[in-house]
Scaffold this active site. Sequence first.
Site, mmCIF file in Angstrom:
data_model
loop_
_atom_site.group_PDB
_atom_site.id
_atom_site.type_symbol
_atom_site.label_atom_id
_atom_site.label_comp_id
_atom_site.label_asym_id
_atom_site.label_seq_id
_atom_site.Cartn_x
_atom_site.Cartn_y
_atom_site.Cartn_z
ATOM 1 C CB SER A 235 51.829 68.506 54.846
ATOM 2 O OG SER A 235 50.676 67.929 54.289
ATOM 3 C CE LYS A 236 51.643 68.556 46.556
ATOM 4 N NZ LYS A 236 52.664 67.599 46.956
ATOM 5 C CB SER A 237 47.316 68.726 54.655
ATOM 6 O OG SER A 237 48.385 68.537 55.566
#
Length: 307
Positions: A235-237
Amino acid sequence: MPANPIPPATAYRGRFAPSPTGDLHFGSLLAAFGSWLLAREAEGTWLVRVEDLDPPREVPGAAERQLATLAAFGLHSDEPVVYQSARGERYQAAIERLLAQGLAFECHCSRSALAASGGIHRACLTRNQRVEPAIRLRVPDDGVVAFDDLIHGQQSQDVAHEVGDFVLKRADGYWAYQLAVVVDDAEQGITDVVRGADLLDSTPRQILLQRALGLPSPRYAHLPLVLGRDGRKLSKSDAALPVDPLDPLPALRAAWRWLGQTPDALVGAGNVPALLAQAQAAFVAQAIPARRARLDDTASTEVTIAD
């Protein structure tokens, strides 16, 4: 029913379409690099399209940073970058056409109303009227879609019973990904869609929508999915895993290995242009694996294969 692929004689046009929900991470780099390599192998055109359709999820400045990172990795769009946020009139025209033909309909159902059917919509279940209803595609009962993926082989999905009537425009007024990607791929003349395997099950919906709109279906190739250290989709998170635009060579070499290519082919490449030139000359599309891989605990670019 198999998709109607674009004839092989059509000039290759591919694209990379990131969402600006964070900085470019390794999974996105893999998709960008893989799609770029396949386009270059075919002596085709490679485009970049920013999928900025969901403002509540977007991170300010992320699109600009993603494009700057791609540039640092030597991955430049062959045509001007397209932003989906500027294309609402095209999406509205497509919806109006589908509504006029009875192929789409207004839906006032809430998620809670669809809970009993697992979220699968086959008929409206509520009489409550929303101020702004969603718009759904009317999926036929025989909505089985089959297609041949370059990497994963023959795929088939019963869209009617596994997905149901799917959303084209959300009740909050935002355009759905499925609609926007189909309209944009057609308008940009995309012949080959290369992206991550997490979108493999979206493809039958897009093919069904292409048919409803009378549009050709591109060829599809879904690259191996990048998993985080916890075994879930990267995830980009995950703040530990953005790629470093100041030091692009390690991530490019790792992405090359992840695509099943021979590491020795990049020996001696001391800068980005040299690495891309050697990669383009040595790339073998048939070597791309279908298996997922997981990031190793020791470094963001070390991987192990996951079953």
